[in-house]
Design a protein around this motif. Structure first.
Motif, PDB file in Angstrom:
ATOM      1  N   GLY A   1       0.813  -1.217   0.000  1.00 55.92           N
ATOM      2  CA  GLY A   1       0.000   0.000   0.000  1.00 55.92           C
ATOM      3  C   GLY A   1       0.839   1.256   0.000  1.00 55.92           C
ATOM      4  N   ASP A   2       1.911   1.267   0.804  1.00 54.56           N
ATOM      5  CA  ASP A   2       2.799   2.432   0.818  1.00 54.56           C
ATOM      6  C   ASP A   2       3.570   2.561  -0.496  1.00 54.56           C
ATOM      7  N   LEU A   3       3.863   1.425  -1.121  1.00 48.75           N
ATOM      8  CA  LEU A   3       4.560   1.451  -2.407  1.00 48.75           C
ATOM      9  C   LEU A   3       3.726   2.171  -3.459  1.00 48.75           C
ATOM     10  N   THR A   4       2.447   1.834  -3.552  1.00 51.64           N
ATOM     11  CA  THR A   4       1.598   2.465  -4.566  1.00 51.64           C
ATOM     12  C   THR A   4       1.291   3.919  -4.223  1.00 51.64           C
ATOM     13  N   ALA A   5       1.092   4.195  -2.934  1.00 54.59           N
ATOM     14  CA  ALA A   5       0.685   5.544  -2.531  1.00 54.59           C
ATOM     15  C   ALA A   5       1.826   6.548  -2.607  1.00 54.59           C
ATOM     16  N   THR A   6       3.026   6.147  -2.194  1.00 53.28           N
ATOM     17  CA  THR A   6       4.142   7.095  -2.107  1.00 53.28           C
ATOM     18  C   THR A   6       5.178   6.896  -3.203  1.00 53.28           C
ATOM     19  N   THR A   7       5.713   5.690  -3.325  1.00 58.93           N
ATOM     20  CA  THR A   7       6.759   5.453  -4.327  1.00 58.93           C
ATOM     21  C   THR A   7       6.226   5.617  -5.742  1.00 58.93           C
ATOM     22  N   LEU A   8       5.041   5.093  -6.005  1.00 57.39           N
ATOM     23  CA  LEU A   8       4.431   5.218  -7.335  1.00 57.39           C
ATOM     24  C   LEU A   8       3.571   6.475  -7.481  1.00 57.39           C
ATOM     25  N   HIS A   9       3.466   7.239  -6.387  1.00 54.40           N
ATOM     26  CA  HIS A   9       2.795   8.554  -6.387  1.00 54.40           C
ATOM     27  C   HIS A   9       1.316   8.502  -6.790  1.00 54.40           C
ATOM     28  N   LEU A  10       0.640   7.400  -6.448  1.00 50.22           N
ATOM     29  CA  LEU A  10      -0.794   7.343  -6.722  1.00 50.22           C
ATOM     30  C   LEU A  10      -1.600   8.109  -5.686  1.00 50.22           C
ATOM     31  N   GLY A  11      -1.030   8.292  -4.504  1.00 50.63           N
ATOM     32  CA  GLY A  11      -1.774   8.919  -3.421  1.00 50.63           C
ATOM     33  C   GLY A  11      -2.597   7.883  -2.679  1.00 50.63           C
ATOM     34  N   TYR A  12      -3.008   8.218  -1.459  1.00 50.55           N
ATOM     35  CA  TYR A  12      -3.705   7.250  -0.620  1.00 50.55           C
ATOM     36  C   TYR A  12      -5.105   6.930  -1.128  1.00 50.55           C
ATOM     37  N   PHE A  13      -5.850   7.941  -1.540  1.00 50.55           N
ATOM     38  CA  PHE A  13      -7.220   7.691  -1.982  1.00 50.55           C
ATOM     39  C   PHE A  13      -7.238   6.875  -3.269  1.00 50.55           C
ATOM     40  N   THR A  14      -6.418   7.261  -4.232  1.00 50.74           N
ATOM     41  CA  THR A  14      -6.375   6.517  -5.494  1.00 50.74           C
ATOM     42  C   THR A  14      -5.930   5.083  -5.259  1.00 50.74           C
ATOM     43  N   SER A  15      -4.947   4.900  -4.359  1.00 48.79           N
ATOM     44  CA  SER A  15      -4.513   3.540  -4.026  1.00 48.79           C
ATOM     45  C   SER A  15      -5.669   2.739  -3.445  1.00 48.79           C
ATOM     46  N   GLY A  16      -6.454   3.379  -2.568  1.00 51.01           N
ATOM     47  CA  GLY A  16      -7.600   2.692  -1.986  1.00 51.01           C
ATOM     48  C   GLY A  16      -8.598   2.255  -3.041  1.00 51.01           C
ATOM     49  N   VAL A  17      -8.862   3.131  -4.010  1.00 49.85           N
ATOM     50  CA  VAL A  17      -9.802   2.793  -5.082  1.00 49.85           C
ATOM     51  C   VAL A  17      -9.260   1.639  -5.924  1.00 49.85           C
ATOM     52  N   VAL A  18      -7.964   1.694  -6.247  1.00 50.75           N
ATOM     53  CA  VAL A  18      -7.350   0.631  -7.050  1.00 50.75           C
ATOM     54  C   VAL A  18      -7.454  -0.715  -6.337  1.00 50.75           C
ATOM     55  N   PHE A  19      -7.122  -0.727  -5.045  1.00 57.32           N
ATOM     56  CA  PHE A  19      -7.179  -1.983  -4.313  1.00 57.32           C
ATOM     57  C   PHE A  19      -8.613  -2.455  -4.093  1.00 57.32           C
ATOM     58  N   THR A  20      -9.553  -1.541  -4.029  1.00 60.93           N
ATOM     59  CA  THR A  20     -10.962  -1.927  -3.933  1.00 60.93           C
ATOM     60  C   THR A  20     -11.395  -2.679  -5.182  1.00 60.93           C
ATOM     61  N   LEU A  21     -10.983  -2.174  -6.337  1.00 58.28           N
ATOM     62  CA  LEU A  21     -11.334  -2.824  -7.599  1.00 58.28           C
ATOM     63  C   LEU A  21     -10.654  -4.191  -7.718  1.00 58.28           C
TER      64      LEU A  21
END
Length: 269
Positions: A157-177
């Motif tokens: 989760g931290d990899l997608t949100a910070t390292t890949l710069h998706l942000g926390y909300f976008t990461s949450g949506v991606v993982f929800t899908l």
């Protein structure tokens, strides 16, 4: 031959885990989010090594209660899950913050660790089914797997949100899908039920943690700025409510299979 009877009787042992219902997934996601917020709150309030020591001690106590219980008890089981969530987050975050290990490396490390645990579990027990958790050894494999999934999910989760710069909300949506994928694949594409379960189980961690971070972190970091402490406290309330409901109704209790005299007679010679 009477030595066979204890083996058969072992099959009557009560399950140490809940049945997989909608309540299981709701509480699981809530605990992942609450564990993330609680871990971050403690790490920012006290010295991280001290926080990790507290989290580790709480986990030991929770697992001791779980292993001592003779069957699944809702509040004991979910207390253990919640403490795994807190400590698993501390481990994953500690590798990055304290030791400077990139999230790509820690994600790969925990993925390999999880794969090794699965291999050892299957090699030893010939099953990875959650419905088989009726012996101490299988329970040990189960909780080692749970801890590894929490650490892996946190790093991912931290990899997608910070390292890949998706942000926390976008990461949450991606993982929800993505979380919906194993359920659809199991229903329509005949994906193995055990594989579907563990795939979804791993994803609950980054899913819940991403939304918890989004609610708790400051606006400058892309969050809502509610604060990690209030988010942790707010998530604790529905967890307690759902667990209390299950403890009263016992809707998620899996009864031990009954051992019939006729079956016993067929095993004697």
């Amino acid at each position: 031959m009477r030595w066979r009877e204890p083996l058969a009787a072992a099959g009557q042992a009560a399950s140490k885990v809940p049945q997989i219902t909608v309540f299981f997934w709701i509480i699981k996601i809530l605990t992942t989010a609450q564990g993330e917020a609680t871990s971050d709150y403690l790490d920012h309030r006290i010295d991280p090594p001290v926080a990790a020591a507290i989290g580790g001690l709480a986990l030991v106590v929770a697992l001791a209660l779980q292993f001592r219980a003779r069957r699944y008890v809702a509040w004991i089981y979910w207390f253990a899950v919640d403490m795994v969530a807190v400590f698993g987050t501390m481990v994953a975050d500690g590798l990055h913050v304290e030791l400077g290990i990139p999230y790509q490396v820690s994600t790969a490390f925990f993925a390999v660790a999880l794969a090794v645990i699965f291999l050892l579990w299957y090699w030893t027990e010939k099953t990875l089914s959650i419905h088989s958790i009726r012996t101490p050894r299988r329970e040990a494999f189960y909780w080692a797997t749970v801890l590894a999934t929490f650490a892996l999910g946190t790093a991912l989760g931290d990899l997608t949100a910070t390292t890949l710069h998706l942000g926390y909300f976008t990461s949450g949506v991606v993982f929800t899908l993505i979380f919906a994928v194993p359920g659809v694949a199991h229903r329509w594409l005949r994906l193995n039920a055990i594989a579907a379960f563990w795939f979804a189980y791993v994803l609950t961690r980054p899913l819940g943690a991403s939304y918890a971070d989004w609610m708790g972190v400051p606006h400058i970091l892309g969050g809502l700025g509610y604060g990690r402490g209030p988010v942790a406290a707010g998530l604790t309330i529905p967890i307690i409510a759902f667990v209390a409901y299950l403890a009263i109704t016992r809707r998620d209790v899996e009864e031990a299979p009954r051992w019939r005299p006729a079956q016993a007679g067929r095993h004697r010679s």
